[in-house]
Design an enzyme around this catalytic site. Sequence first.
Site, PDB file in Angstrom:
ATOM      1  N   SER A 210     -66.809  -0.219  20.834  1.00  0.00           N
ATOM      2  CA  SER A 210     -67.733  -0.117  19.701  1.00  0.00           C
ATOM      3  C   SER A 210     -68.612   1.106  19.815  1.00  0.00           C
ATOM      4  CB  SER A 210     -68.669  -1.328  19.681  1.00  0.00           C
ATOM      5  OG  SER A 210     -67.957  -2.511  19.616  1.00  0.00           O
TER       6      SER A 210
ATOM      7  N   ASN B 113     -71.486   1.579  14.019  1.00  0.00           N
ATOM      8  CA  ASN B 113     -72.548   0.959  14.804  1.00  0.00           C
ATOM      9  C   ASN B 113     -73.827   1.786  14.868  1.00  0.00           C
ATOM     10  OD1 ASN B 113     -71.608  -1.633  15.470  1.00  0.00           O
ATOM     11  ND2 ASN B 113     -70.013  -0.639  16.678  1.00  0.00           N
TER      12      ASN B 113
ATOM     13  N   GLU C 251     -61.807   2.345  12.296  1.00  0.00           N
ATOM     14  CA  GLU C 251     -62.424   3.653  12.542  1.00  0.00           C
ATOM     15  C   GLU C 251     -61.551   4.362  13.576  1.00  0.00           C
ATOM     16  OE1 GLU C 251     -67.279   4.368  12.510  1.00  0.00           O
ATOM     17  OE2 GLU C 251     -66.490   2.946  13.913  1.00  0.00           O
TER      18      GLU C 251
ATOM     19  N   HIS D  49     -60.892   1.571  16.398  1.00  0.00           N
ATOM     20  CA  HIS D  49     -61.980   0.592  16.318  1.00  0.00           C
ATOM     21  C   HIS D  49     -61.766  -0.351  15.147  1.00  0.00           C
ATOM     22  CE1 HIS D  49     -66.592  -0.129  15.797  1.00  0.00           C
ATOM     23  NE2 HIS D  49     -66.044  -1.072  16.530  1.00  0.00           N
TER      24      HIS D  49
END
Length: 290
Positions: free
Chosen positions: A119, A190, A152, A140
């Site tokens: 992450s 994130n 991602e 991701h």
Amino acid sequence: MEIRTVGVVGAGQMGSGIAQVAAQAGYGVVLVDVSESVLERALSTIRRSLGKFLEKGRITQEDHEATLGRIRTSLRLEDLAEADLIVEAIVEDEGAKRALWERLGALAKGEAILASNTSSIPITALARYSGAPERFIGMHFFNPVPLMPLVEVIRGALTAEATRDRVVEAARRMGKTPLEVQDYPGFVSNRLLMPMINEAIEALREGVATKEAIDGVMRLGMNHPMGPLELADFIGLDTCLAIMEVLHRGFGDDKYRPSPLLRRMVQAGLLGRKTGRGFYTYDEKGNKVG
Ligand code: NAI
């Protein structure tokens, strides 16, 4: 080289979902974890998820069986020696990922694509530990993997374009939409999401509102499908803390300082849905009960 076999390391919330979507895409899957009981739980999660797709008529009984038939579980990393794409989804801890990638880099075959579902940990650093930075990339996925459309894709400093192209193609075959982002702390997802969650935890700690009111404001006022505290429980508070620490270290800015309440809950082992208790409480199937 065509991707036929996908290895997935870590059979927790994310790894089980990644194994499922890879098998649904027709890839042979080898799912590895350090614990037999985790592997069993992962298979039953996958069975339940496929069962829901079947009920909704999104897959047939044959698809259901064929998908399960394509997934093999193992406790041995050596069983990934023939995998064409390896996706790592173990705990969000750079030391643990480093130890794993040093081993995986040595045993994977020379043309295999090496991907991490991290992450927030820099892809460029993990790529170096693997010893094959040109074949290494961030892939991701989002939770729950079978339902969330985004992947991602994060290239490290030395990732080859051919590696990116193959991962983009694999993500599309898994029914996902790949979006490429650069390797900066927290990537895009994130960097935006975690400070919001952290701020919600600070608002709770300061007594600005109850947890239900904080979540309700974001659901009803901002149209978020889940409030930030519920979402933190869903992600796992240990993972949230690890990501905040990476952001804090990576940017060196106190606006990313993890909330002391988040830290305290992780110390107490209240990790959210996966341990049955976080901001809310959950039954053994993960349904919110309080
Ligand atoms: P989890 O705690 O549910 O699962 C982690 C699994 O890794 C556990 O089953 C554990 O037994 C296994 N494991 C640990 N060390 C291992 C090793 N050396 N070899 C094999 N297996 C090992 O964690 P979760 O939520 O699935 O997260 C995994 C990764 O995915 C983390 O990097 C996390 O940041 C990332 N991620 C998590 C999301 C979330 O919403 N939870 C979303 C997107 C990415």
